[in-house]
Design a protein around this motif. Structure first.
Motif, PDB file in Angstrom:
ATOM      1  N   LEU A 469      -2.039  13.274  -4.296  1.00  0.00           N
ATOM      2  CA  LEU A 469      -3.350  12.696  -4.650  1.00  0.00           C
ATOM      3  C   LEU A 469      -4.462  13.210  -3.734  1.00  0.00           C
ATOM      4  CD1 LEU A 469      -4.785  10.529  -6.483  1.00  0.00           C
ATOM      5  CD2 LEU A 469      -4.533   8.961  -4.542  1.00  0.00           C
ATOM      6  N   ASP A 504      -9.258  -2.031   3.566  1.00  0.00           N
ATOM      7  CA  ASP A 504      -9.352  -3.487   3.412  1.00  0.00           C
ATOM      8  C   ASP A 504      -9.487  -3.854   1.934  1.00  0.00           C
ATOM      9  OD1 ASP A 504      -9.238  -3.712   6.169  1.00  0.00           O
ATOM     10  OD2 ASP A 504     -11.447  -3.687   6.394  1.00  0.00           O
ATOM     11  N   ARG A 505      -8.665  -4.792   1.548  1.00  0.00           N
ATOM     12  CA  ARG A 505      -8.724  -5.354   0.194  1.00  0.00           C
ATOM     13  C   ARG A 505      -8.748  -4.288  -0.897  1.00  0.00           C
ATOM     14  NH1 ARG A 505      -8.281 -10.187   2.125  1.00  0.00           N
ATOM     15  NH2 ARG A 505      -9.897 -11.171   3.389  1.00  0.00           N
ATOM     16  N   PHE A 506      -7.910  -3.361  -0.723  1.00  0.00           N
ATOM     17  CA  PHE A 506      -7.853  -2.257  -1.685  1.00  0.00           C
ATOM     18  C   PHE A 506      -7.339  -2.729  -3.043  1.00  0.00           C
ATOM     19  CE2 PHE A 506      -5.658   1.551  -3.474  1.00  0.00           C
ATOM     20  CZ  PHE A 506      -6.791   2.312  -3.700  1.00  0.00           C
ATOM     21  N   LYS A 507      -6.456  -3.712  -2.981  1.00  0.00           N
ATOM     22  CA  LYS A 507      -5.896  -4.281  -4.211  1.00  0.00           C
ATOM     23  C   LYS A 507      -7.016  -4.750  -5.135  1.00  0.00           C
ATOM     24  CE  LYS A 507      -2.226  -7.595  -5.498  1.00  0.00           C
ATOM     25  NZ  LYS A 507      -3.010  -8.191  -6.575  1.00  0.00           N
ATOM     26  N   LEU A 508      -8.035  -5.278  -4.495  1.00  0.00           N
ATOM     27  CA  LEU A 508      -9.174  -5.815  -5.244  1.00  0.00           C
ATOM     28  C   LEU A 508      -9.903  -4.706  -6.019  1.00  0.00           C
ATOM     29  CD1 LEU A 508     -10.245  -8.748  -5.383  1.00  0.00           C
ATOM     30  CD2 LEU A 508     -11.994  -8.083  -3.710  1.00  0.00           C
ATOM     31  N   ASN A 510      -8.616  -1.896  -7.066  1.00  0.00           N
ATOM     32  CA  ASN A 510      -7.748  -1.556  -8.197  1.00  0.00           C
ATOM     33  C   ASN A 510      -7.896  -2.576  -9.312  1.00  0.00           C
ATOM     34  OD1 ASN A 510      -6.457   0.835  -7.593  1.00  0.00           O
ATOM     35  ND2 ASN A 510      -4.842  -0.157  -6.380  1.00  0.00           N
ATOM     36  N   GLY A 518      -9.525   3.388  -8.000  1.00  0.00           N
ATOM     37  CA  GLY A 518      -8.784   3.256  -6.734  1.00  0.00           C
ATOM     38  C   GLY A 518      -8.415   4.639  -6.196  1.00  0.00           C
ATOM     39  N   LEU A 522      -9.365   6.604  -2.719  1.00  0.00           N
ATOM     40  CA  LEU A 522      -8.373   7.168  -1.801  1.00  0.00           C
ATOM     41  C   LEU A 522      -8.713   8.619  -1.443  1.00  0.00           C
ATOM     42  CD1 LEU A 522      -5.056   5.735  -3.378  1.00  0.00           C
ATOM     43  CD2 LEU A 522      -6.026   5.140  -1.140  1.00  0.00           C
ATOM     44  N   ARG A 541      -1.483  10.784   4.882  1.00  0.00           N
ATOM     45  CA  ARG A 541      -1.413   9.530   4.117  1.00  0.00           C
ATOM     46  C   ARG A 541       0.046   9.114   4.101  1.00  0.00           C
ATOM     47  NH1 ARG A 541      -1.712   8.880  -2.374  1.00  0.00           N
ATOM     48  NH2 ARG A 541      -1.761   6.575  -2.497  1.00  0.00           N
ATOM     49  N   GLY A 544       0.409   4.363  -0.272  1.00  0.00           N
ATOM     50  CA  GLY A 544      -0.633   3.488  -0.814  1.00  0.00           C
ATOM     51  C   GLY A 544      -1.983   3.710  -0.160  1.00  0.00           C
ATOM     52  N   LYS A 615      -6.580  -6.708  11.277  1.00  0.00           N
ATOM     53  CA  LYS A 615      -6.684  -7.402   9.978  1.00  0.00           C
ATOM     54  C   LYS A 615      -6.908  -8.896  10.231  1.00  0.00           C
ATOM     55  CE  LYS A 615      -5.518  -4.188   6.755  1.00  0.00           C
ATOM     56  NZ  LYS A 615      -6.315  -3.855   5.588  1.00  0.00           N
TER      57      LYS A 615
HETATM   58  N1  LIG Z   1      -5.221   3.271  -7.032  1.00  0.00           N
HETATM   59  C1  LIG Z   1      -4.099   3.329  -6.282  1.00  0.00           C
HETATM   60  N2  LIG Z   1      -3.640   2.182  -5.744  1.00  0.00           N
HETATM   61  C2  LIG Z   1      -2.552   2.212  -4.933  1.00  0.00           C
HETATM   62  C3  LIG Z   1      -1.872   3.416  -4.692  1.00  0.00           C
HETATM   63  N3  LIG Z   1      -0.819   3.148  -3.878  1.00  0.00           N
HETATM   64  C4  LIG Z   1      -0.839   1.808  -3.619  1.00  0.00           C
HETATM   65  N4  LIG Z   1      -1.882   1.230  -4.268  1.00  0.00           N
HETATM   66  C5  LIG Z   1      -2.259  -0.143  -4.284  1.00  0.00           C
HETATM   67  O1  LIG Z   1      -2.851  -0.414  -3.018  1.00  0.00           O
HETATM   68  C6  LIG Z   1      -2.768  -1.825  -2.820  1.00  0.00           C
HETATM   69  C7  LIG Z   1      -2.379  -2.084  -1.404  1.00  0.00           C
HETATM   70  O2  LIG Z   1      -2.663  -3.465  -1.134  1.00  0.00           O
HETATM   71  P1  LIG Z   1      -2.327  -4.106   0.253  1.00  0.00           P
HETATM   72  O3  LIG Z   1      -2.530  -3.117   1.365  1.00  0.00           O
HETATM   73  O4  LIG Z   1      -0.999  -4.746   0.114  1.00  0.00           O
HETATM   74  O5  LIG Z   1      -3.385  -5.167   0.324  1.00  0.00           O
HETATM   75  P2  LIG Z   1      -4.953  -5.018   0.410  1.00  0.00           P
HETATM   76  O6  LIG Z   1      -5.453  -5.398  -0.935  1.00  0.00           O
HETATM   77  O7  LIG Z   1      -5.366  -3.643   0.879  1.00  0.00           O
HETATM   78  O8  LIG Z   1      -5.271  -6.084   1.457  1.00  0.00           O
HETATM   79  P3  LIG Z   1      -5.185  -5.984   3.006  1.00  0.00           P
HETATM   80  O9  LIG Z   1      -4.342  -4.747   3.321  1.00  0.00           O
HETATM   81  O10 LIG Z   1      -4.565  -7.170   3.453  1.00  0.00           O
HETATM   82  O11 LIG Z   1      -6.609  -5.768   3.411  1.00  0.00           O
HETATM   83  C8  LIG Z   1      -1.746  -2.347  -3.827  1.00  0.00           C
HETATM   84  O12 LIG Z   1      -2.400  -3.114  -4.844  1.00  0.00           O
HETATM   85  C9  LIG Z   1      -1.142  -1.088  -4.437  1.00  0.00           C
HETATM   86  O13 LIG Z   1      -0.831  -1.293  -5.822  1.00  0.00           O
HETATM   87  C10 LIG Z   1      -2.384   4.598  -5.285  1.00  0.00           C
HETATM   88  O14 LIG Z   1      -1.865   5.677  -5.110  1.00  0.00           O
HETATM   89  N5  LIG Z   1      -3.498   4.481  -6.088  1.00  0.00           N
END
Ligand SMILES: Nc1nc2c(ncn2[C@@H]2O[C@H](COP(=O)(O)OP(=O)(O)OP(=O)(O)O)[C@@H](O)[C@H]2O)c(=O)[nH]1
Length: 627
Positions: A469, A504-508, A510, A518, A522, A541, A544, A615
């Motif tokens: 990626l 931070d809050r990457f899930k959000l 996505n 997302g 990255l 990297r 995630g 964190k």
């Molecule tokens: N778009 C995308 N998302 C990814 C990839 N790999 C992992 N993720 C997502 O990255 C997110 C990682 O979330 P976490 O690190 O667990 O939590 P966060 O939302 O970042 O929260 P904190 O780390 O506590 O700040 C998950 O929702 C994964 O699905 C990727 O290659 N692409």
């Protein structure tokens, strides 16, 4: 009376001519001793016998016979000489004796001839007297037949002439190789002596004939049992011996061939080929050449040897022909050549460089691919040593492997070399060529071009270490690199910082904008990290939204904190995405490697703990792991 005198004188002259002829032939006989002069000698002797027979018809006795008595008395001596001369000389002594005997024989014959001449001269005188005195003519005519009459006077007409004719017959029979009975005479007179002498000669001849036959049988037994064609030709190139193999090869009984000329037996074509060799062997020079026999559409090949047959006097009496059948060898050679060609075709068409190198490192074989890749062709290269054939740097690359293979080891190695302007990765296999006795004869060298293979391998290796990626090194690469980095740090006793980053809050992001957005974040995140650190620093990297940055050779731990602060500032600038501008934050855990024995895993663990603290403290900030 005059007619009678004329006839008698003619007869006398005839006898004189015959005796002279005998003398002449005796000279030839002494010189040549061959079949022809022997039979000539006998013919002249027979002529004299015939003359004597003619003369005997007169049946008269005369007074002037003294002249011829001597000659007649010499006949037994003559035969004795003949007997001596017939003996085969085995030593110089015997040869000298034989030559002396010949001289004596010659002298005797000369004496007979002299007598006959005198006698014919007397006959001439008688002719002139005949005109005057009839009685004297009779006397003179009687003198003319003196040779016969001398014999008549000594032993009597019938007694001597019959045995003489018989002697001639027997001699001829002997000559034909027939067995003749002995006379077995016990008479004490001259004729009896003559017969006994002749018997002795016959016995000697028989013995010699038997010996010859035995010798021939021995030779036949030996030659019949060897897989070689043996024959003998006389001076006139007529066959007089052939072993069983002759029959096998020519498909004709040997007995049918005896006496035939070489040309009659082998035909015109072979005669043309063999003639110069036959001429030479008859000059005493051994010959060797190749010949062939074609029969029923199949051709047999021979190595032909001609050996001169030299007698005790050093004269060539003929020659032996010895032929070795090389048809099978020829066929095997043809088959071998064919299979060699097939192998070469295969070798030439393989995309592998193949060569054979002997124990002295001389190139003895190389295939077409070798020529294509190196420009060295078979003709100009074979026989040269490897060091002579290829440039010194290329030889240097192979020197050690060559030595090992020539010591009996199977050597496999890779090298990169440039020939004809093309760079190739070669996979080389050196196989020692071991003789049945265990010694090393040389080696087979096979080189495969693995350039393409290598390129793919490198590509795969790179792919395995790269995050698809972002294009950054991945976790696998990070693990490899971290070990090397720590080693360097330990050696140089320098400070190394490991920064562990998590968005931070990457899930959000996505969840709100989709996975694609997302990914955009990255990729941009990675670019911003790369822009901030030095080219020699490591950025990767891990998984995630987790990234690492390794800073080497720091002056002090605080430098890592400064970099972490800059990173947070850079990340806090808005991210332009397809979903519009987004604001992103990152938390960073820092662990400092102090230059001691701390390993990579422990260092990463410390950075992770620091990240957790960041964190926990509210995100978008860095924390340094407390030493
Ligand atoms: N778009 C995308 N998302 C990814 C990839 N790999 C992992 N993720 C997502 O990255 C997110 C990682 O979330 P976490 O690190 O667990 O939590 P966060 O939302 O970042 O929260 P904190 O780390 O506590 O700040 C998950 O929702 C994964 O699905 C990727 O290659 N692409």
């Amino acid at each position: 009376a005059e007619d009678a005198a004329e006839a008698q004188q003619q007869r006398a002259q005839q006898v004189a001519r015959d005796v002279a002829g005998l003398v002449g032939v005796t000279y030839v006989f002494q010189r040549e001793r061959d079949e022809l002069s022997t039979s000539e000698w006998k013919r002249w002797l027979a002529n004299i016998v015939r003359d004597l027979e003619g003369a005997s018809s007169l049946g008269e006795s005369a007074a002037e016979l003294e002249l011829l008595n001597d000659a007649a008395a010499r006949l037994p001596v003559l035969f004795e000489r003949a007997l001596q001369t017939a003996a085969v000389p085995v030593s110089d002594f015997e040869r000298r004796r034989r030559d002396q005997a010949f001289e004596l024989l010659l002298g005797d014959t000369q004496a007979m001839a002299d007598a006959a001449f005198r006698w014919s001269r007397n006959a001439g005188d008688a002719r002139s007297l005949a005109e005057d005195v009839h009685e004297r003519i009779t006397m003179a005519s009687i003198a003319c037949f003196s040779l016969l009459l001398a014999v008549l006077a000594v032993v009597g007409v019938r007694r001597v002439l019959r045995p003489l004719a018989r002697l001639t017959e027997v001699t001829e029979a002997l000559e034909r190789g027939e067995q003749v009975p002995l006379f077995g005479s016990t008479a004490q007179d001259e004729l009896g002596t003559l017969k006994r002498r002749f018997d002795a000669m016959t016995i000697a001849l028989r013995r010699r004939t038997d010996e010859l036959r035995e010798a021939e049988q021995r030779m036949r037994k030996i030659t019949d049992n060897i897989p070689v064609v043996v024959s003998h030709f006389d001076r006139n190139v007529r066959a007089d011996f052939g072993n069983l193999a002759v029959e096998r090869v020519l498909r004709r009984p040997v007995s049918e061939l005896m006496g035939l000329s070489f040309r009659e037996i082998r035909g015109d074509a072979m005669w043309e080929i063999a003639k110069p060799h036959i001429d030479a062997v008859l000059q005493g020079q051994p010959q060797e050449f190749e010949s062939f026999v074609t029969r029923d559409g199949e051709t047999l090949y021979f190595v032909q040897r001609y050996v001169p047959d030299v007698d005790a006097d050093g004269e060539v009496q003929g020659f032996y022909s010895v032929s070795f059948d090389i048809t099978e060898r020829r066929q095997a050679e043809a088959l071998l050549a064919e299979s060699e060609k097939r192998l070469r075709d295969i070798a030439d068409n393989l995309p592998v460089m193949i060569s054979y190198i002997d124990k002295d490192q001389r190139l003895l074989f190389l295939n077409e691919t070798f020529t294509k890749w190196t420009g060295l062709d078979h003709r100009s290269t074979v026989g040269k040593t490897v060091a002579e054939a290829i440039p010194a740097p290329l030889y240097e690359q192979r020197r050690e492997a060559l030595a090992r293979a020539l010591a009996g080891e199977r050597v496999e190695f890779d090298l990169e070399s440039t020939s004809l302007g093309v760079n190739r990765f070669l996979h080389n296999l050196y196989l020692p060529d071991i003789a049945p006795d265990g010694s090393i004869r040389g080696l087979y060298a096979l080189s495969t071009d693995v350039t393409e293979h290598r390129r793919l391998e490198r590509q795969l290796a790179e792919l395995a270490r790269t995050d698809a990626l972002t294009g950054l090194p991945n976790r696998y690469s990070f693990d490899e690199q971290l070990t090397a980095i720590i080693k360097r740090a330990q050696r140089a006793q320098t400070l190394t910082a490991l920064l562990f980053l998590d968005i931070d809050r990457f899930k959000l992001i996505n969840d709100s904008h989709g996975h694609g957005v997302g990914d955009e974040v990255l990729r941009d995140f990675a670019r911003r990290l790369l822009a901030l650190v030095r080219g020699t620093d490591f950025v990767g990297r891990l998984a995630g939204d987790e990234f690492v940055v390794v800073l080497e050779a720091l002056g002090a731990p605080v430098e890592a904190e400064i970099v972490a602060g800059k990173i947070i500032d850079a990340i806090n600038r808005p991210f332009a995405t397809s979903a519009g501008e987004l604001s992103v934050g990152t938390s960073i855990g820092i662990a400092i490697h102090p230059g001691d024995e701390l390993d990579g895993e422990a260092l990463l663990g410390r950075a992770d703990q620091a990240l957790y603290l960041a964190k926990d403290a509210g995100r978008n900030q860095y924390r340094l792991h407390a030493p």
